[in-house]
Structures are given as structure tokens and as C-alpha cells.
Scaffold this motif. Structure first.
Motif, PDB file in Angstrom:
ATOM      1  N   ALA A 159      -7.045   1.740  -1.594  1.00 13.00           N
ATOM      2  CA  ALA A 159      -7.375   2.706  -0.386  1.00 13.00           C
ATOM      3  C   ALA A 159      -6.145   3.705  -0.212  1.00 13.00           C
ATOM      4  O   ALA A 159      -6.247   4.853   0.040  1.00 13.00           O
ATOM      5  CB  ALA A 159      -7.578   1.857   1.123  1.00 13.00           C
ATOM      6  N   ALA A 160      -4.873   3.146  -0.453  1.00 11.68           N
ATOM      7  CA  ALA A 160      -3.887   3.939  -0.150  1.00 11.68           C
ATOM      8  C   ALA A 160      -3.757   4.974  -1.416  1.00 11.68           C
ATOM      9  O   ALA A 160      -3.242   6.348  -1.150  1.00 11.68           O
ATOM     10  CB  ALA A 160      -2.501   2.997  -0.146  1.00 11.68           C
ATOM     11  N   ILE A 161      -3.898   4.831  -2.781  1.00 20.44           N
ATOM     12  CA  ILE A 161      -3.833   5.523  -3.590  1.00 20.44           C
ATOM     13  C   ILE A 161      -5.145   6.500  -3.745  1.00 20.44           C
ATOM     14  O   ILE A 161      -4.711   7.753  -3.645  1.00 20.44           O
ATOM     15  CB  ILE A 161      -4.210   4.783  -5.045  1.00 20.44           C
ATOM     16  CG1 ILE A 161      -2.996   3.764  -5.360  1.00 20.44           C
ATOM     17  CG2 ILE A 161      -4.389   5.598  -6.127  1.00 20.44           C
ATOM     18  CD1 ILE A 161      -2.899   3.010  -6.585  1.00 20.44           C
ATOM     19  N   LEU A 162      -6.369   6.170  -3.215  1.00 23.84           N
ATOM     20  CA  LEU A 162      -7.334   7.170  -2.916  1.00 23.84           C
ATOM     21  C   LEU A 162      -7.112   8.047  -1.682  1.00 23.84           C
ATOM     22  O   LEU A 162      -7.625   9.307  -1.820  1.00 23.84           O
ATOM     23  CB  LEU A 162      -8.714   6.329  -2.714  1.00 23.84           C
ATOM     24  CG  LEU A 162      -9.456   5.290  -3.819  1.00 23.84           C
ATOM     25  CD1 LEU A 162     -10.417   4.672  -3.474  1.00 23.84           C
ATOM     26  CD2 LEU A 162      -9.302   6.324  -5.067  1.00 23.84           C
TER      27      LEU A 162
ATOM     28  N   GLY B 276      -6.604  -5.298  -5.109  1.00 26.08           N
ATOM     29  CA  GLY B 276      -6.795  -5.198  -3.595  1.00 26.08           C
ATOM     30  C   GLY B 276      -7.360  -4.215  -3.182  1.00 26.08           C
ATOM     31  O   GLY B 276      -6.883  -2.997  -3.430  1.00 26.08           O
ATOM     32  N   PRO B 277      -8.024  -4.177  -1.702  1.00 28.80           N
ATOM     33  CA  PRO B 277      -8.471  -3.259  -0.994  1.00 28.80           C
ATOM     34  C   PRO B 277      -7.666  -2.212  -0.449  1.00 28.80           C
ATOM     35  O   PRO B 277      -7.606  -0.807  -0.537  1.00 28.80           O
ATOM     36  CB  PRO B 277      -9.658  -3.382  -0.078  1.00 28.80           C
ATOM     37  CG  PRO B 277      -9.008  -4.998   0.113  1.00 28.80           C
ATOM     38  CD  PRO B 277      -8.414  -5.513  -1.166  1.00 28.80           C
ATOM     39  N   ASP B 278      -6.264  -2.709  -0.008  1.00 31.44           N
ATOM     40  CA  ASP B 278      -5.440  -1.860   0.650  1.00 31.44           C
ATOM     41  C   ASP B 278      -4.629  -0.960  -0.201  1.00 31.44           C
ATOM     42  O   ASP B 278      -4.619   0.052   0.192  1.00 31.44           O
ATOM     43  CB  ASP B 278      -4.443  -2.911   1.454  1.00 31.44           C
ATOM     44  CG  ASP B 278      -5.140  -3.702   2.573  1.00 31.44           C
ATOM     45  OD1 ASP B 278      -5.961  -3.338   3.180  1.00 31.44           O
ATOM     46  OD2 ASP B 278      -4.645  -4.722   2.979  1.00 31.44           O
TER      47      ASP B 278
ATOM     48  N   PRO C 263       0.925  -1.384  -0.086  1.00 32.64           N
ATOM     49  CA  PRO C 263      -0.040   0.063  -0.210  1.00 32.64           C
ATOM     50  C   PRO C 263       0.817   1.296   0.060  1.00 32.64           C
ATOM     51  O   PRO C 263       0.348   2.060  -0.735  1.00 32.64           O
ATOM     52  CB  PRO C 263      -0.773  -0.216   1.248  1.00 32.64           C
ATOM     53  CG  PRO C 263      -0.745  -1.767   1.413  1.00 32.64           C
ATOM     54  CD  PRO C 263       0.365  -2.130   1.076  1.00 32.64           C
ATOM     55  N   GLN C 264       1.899   1.293   0.790  1.00 33.15           N
ATOM     56  CA  GLN C 264       2.771   2.432   0.710  1.00 33.15           C
ATOM     57  C   GLN C 264       3.446   2.778  -0.371  1.00 33.15           C
ATOM     58  O   GLN C 264       3.471   4.155  -0.860  1.00 33.15           O
ATOM     59  CB  GLN C 264       3.603   2.607   2.118  1.00 33.15           C
ATOM     60  CG  GLN C 264       4.319   3.771   2.477  1.00 33.15           C
ATOM     61  CD  GLN C 264       5.382   3.665   3.355  1.00 33.15           C
ATOM     62  OE1 GLN C 264       5.420   2.379   4.007  1.00 33.15           O
ATOM     63  NE2 GLN C 264       6.269   4.539   3.715  1.00 33.15           N
TER      64      GLN C 264
END
Length: 380
Positions: free
Chosen positions: A118-121, A113-115, A89-90
Motif C-alpha cells: 500500500a505504501a508503494i502504491l 505484505g499489505p502495508d 512501509p515508509q
């Protein structure tokens, strides 16, 4: 459960090298102009879901190459820039920031994937850009609001389709194998909901943990409950390791999984014999069949521009790219509403219709099943 990868075959290594070589060419520095459309993507190419990412990118790339070979989108060539976020994610957020600031894309495709989604968003540079993250390989959630648009149907639709198939066969006892994560807990809740709604029985469940000995014992106990089918809510690696252990206790029990499992990698890990009596939901039709115009177009394009094996994930990438190019042709801006508009008129991609239903945040509703028969043959 430990995550062990089976040794890569020579053909697999060649495909990997070819994919990265193509990615390096696509990622060469360039500048957006009136004659180019810059499309960027941060995705796992070498991490836990790297096999999925490479196939997804291969399908996308083959379609963009086919468009460029005939003059581009209304005379504008597509420059596709891909970065490897390794499923972290990071790193996904960092890659997204670099892509936005350095490449100035008009459109941005999502990763896996969701992680990572979410990190991009949540990345300030991405939010400031006003871009919509298009077609991440994950479920659509209300938390995305209008910043991400998912192409594929959601996991609930896939699970319901699996249950509908087995309900017709009179199957009553259901087992579940899953790894601990927020998304898998949600999926487990969906499975329990379907079991209750259909009057079925949960015969047992097992958490696929890093404690190998305890997990193997749990898998053996699950086999003793004699489920008619076990639904795996895990990634490719853990599903493969589960199959290897479970087949010792239950060699002929159906095992089902969802579409974000790479079947080629799963076969390498579990072995061909363990793959018998397994089936997986799919969000595209059989990639090896020329039944529809979309399937045939994909086969021809992959042979011409990639020269590698096709997969369900490469066909999904191909369909995603075709949808995006259609939106650009129609003059749709890079907004959530504009992208949804592509599906409002029941867009036909060549045998696969994009039918947007009321309240759905997914462009496609197509679900099918792929069943491994004796001898390793895959039947859709």
C-alpha cells in the motif's frame, strides 16, 4: 508475545552474506538502453520477513541470470536492481521513489505484505511512473485497482484448501491462533466463515500478543479445549513461538499455517520436535522434487547461479520471474491488462499452469500442502 529469533546457523549466515553480495552487484549503477531491460524491486531483506525476501529474490535472480547467460530477452540483457526496505512501509515508499527516479525501470516487482504494498502504491513517484507493481507477496484487493497484479493465489484459497484436506479426515474441532492486524482479522473472518459453512466447531482461539505471560496462559487454555487442528494466522516468528508453548500442552495436535511462513526459520525457532504434526499450504509444488520441467529448471538454475538450498519461496520467485520474462517476450507492455494477458491462454510454465478465472486478480491458482512427518521429513 516477544519476537525472539533463534541464533542463525553458520550456513544461514553464509547464505545471507552471499545474497547481499549478489544484491550489491545487481544494484550497481547503470543506465537503461535498447539493449537492457531494467527490473526493480523493493523488498524486506533484513527485517521481520527477511528470510522470505532473500529466498524470493534468490529465485528471481537465478532465473534472470539464466536468461542473461543465453543472450537475454530477445537480445536485451536484464538488469535487476534490488533495494532492502526492511519490511517498513515508509522505507518501502522511499525505496520505490528512488528506484523509479534513479533507475528508470521498465518493470517493478513487489515486496512482502499489505502495508509495504500500500505504501508503494500510494507513492506519488510510483503513480506518476505508470508502472504496475507485479507479484507482491500479499493478497490481491480491490483497493489496488489496476496498479498491482498478484501472482500467487489468495489466502482464502489457501485456507479453503487446508479445510478441505482435514474435512476428509473427519476433523470437527478447530482452534485459531493469530496476531492482531487488519490482514489477520480478515483471515480470521475467513476461517470463521469456513467453520460455519462446513458445520464445524470453533473450540477456542488465542491472540498472540506482546504480553508473554498472558499469551502462554491463553495457549494452555486452548490446548485444554482439545482442538483437532489449530490454524495459525501469524508470521514465522510468532508461529514458531506459539508452537514452542503449545506443544507443551498438545504435543500431537495438528497445527496448520499458510504459505508466507519460512519453514527453515520456523524450524530453527520451534525446534524439530515441535514441527511434527504441522502442515502448511504452499503455492508452488515441492521445490526439492524434479517432477515437472519447472521444478527441474529451478533446481538446476539455483545450483548453477546461486549454489544454495532451494525453498518454496525461491521456486515462487523463479516462477514469477519466468512469467514476467514470458510477458516481455510476448511484447506485453507494463500494464495490468497486458500482464494479465500472459495467463489468458492457460500459460504452462512447465507443469504449473497460469489459469485466470473470471473475476480473479491472481495469475496462479495452484495450492498444495506440505506436511512435517516424524523426524522432520517434509512430505508434499
Amino acid at each position: 508475545m516477544t519476537t525472539l529469533l533463534a541464533p542463525a546457523t553458520s550456513s544461514f549466515r553464509l547464505r545471507l552474506c552471499a545474497t547481499f553480495a549478489a544484491g550489491m552487484l545487481l544494484s550497481a549503477p547503470g543506465f537503461a538502453s535498447d539493449k537492457t531491460v531494467v527490473i526493480a524491486q523493493s523488498i524486506d531483506l533484513s527485517g521481520p520477513n527477511g528470510a522470505l525476501g532473500r529466498d524470493y529474490v534468490a529465485g528471481i535472480t537465478s532465473y534472470f541470470d539464466s536468461i542473461n547467460s543465453t543472450g537475454g530477452v530477445a537480445g536485451r540483457r536484464i538488469r535487476f536492481v534490488v533495494r532492502d526496505d526492511k519490511g517498513e512501509p515508509q522505507l518501502a515508499a522511499q525505496m520505490a521513489r528512488e528506484l523509479v527516479e534513479q533507475e528508470k525501470p521498465q518493470y517493478m516487482l513487489g515486496g512482502i505484505g499489505p502495508d509495504t504494498t500500500a505504501a508503494i502504491l500510494s507513492n506519488p513517484a510510483f503513480n506518476k511512473s505508470g508502472l504496475v507493481l507485479y507479484a507482491p507477496l500479499t493478497d490481491a484487493t480491490s483497493s489496488y485497482q489496476q496498479r498491482a497484479l498478484v501472482w500467487r493465489p489468495n489466502k482464502e484459497q489457501e485456507i479453503q484448501y487446508i479445510f478441505s484436506y482435514f474435512e476428509k479426515l473427519g476433523i470437527k474441532n478447530i482452534g485459531v491462533a493469530y496476531t492482531e492486524s487488519v490482514i489477520n482479522r480478515e483471515a480470521y473472518a475467513l476461517v470463521q466463515k469456513e467453520i460455519q459453512r462446513r458445520g464445524l466447531t470453533l473450540s477456542g482461539s488465542v491472540i498472540l500478543s506482546s504480553d508473554t505471560q498472558a499469551t502462554v496462559q491463553q495457549i494452555h487454555k486452548l490446548g485444554q479445549t482439545r482442538p483437532n487442528i489449530v490454524i495459525s494466522l501469524a508470521d514465522t516468528i510468532n508461529t514458531g513461538l506459539f508452537l514452542k508453548s503449545f506443544r507443551k500442552a498438545s504435543p500431537k495436535t495438528f497445527v496448520a499455517g499458510t504459505s508466507l511462513i519460512n519453514l527453515a526459520t520456523l524450524t530453527e525457532i520451534a525446534g524439530a520436535t515441535a514441527m511434527e504434526w504441522t502442515l502448511f499450504s504452499q503455492v508452488v509444488p515441492n521445490p526439492n522434487s524434479p517432477t515437472t520441467a519447472l521444478q527441474l529448471e529451478h533446481l538446476k538454475s539455483m545450483k548453477k547461479f546461486r549454489d544454495e538450498s532451494v525453498s518454496a519461496m525461491s521456486l515462487e520467485g523463479f516462477a514469477v520471474a519466468k512469467t514476467l520474462v514470458r510477458a516481455i517476450h510476448l511484447g506485453a507492455g507494463n500494464s495490468f491488462t497486458a500482464m494479465q494477458g500472459v495467463a489468458r491462454s492457460n500459460s504452462d510454465l512447465g507443469g504449473l499452469n497460469l489459469v485466470r478465472t473470471e473475476g480473479s486478480r491472481n495469475l496462479s491458482q495452484f495450492v498444495d500442502l506440505a506436511l512435517f512427518r516424524r523426524g522432520g521429513n517434509l512430505l508434499y
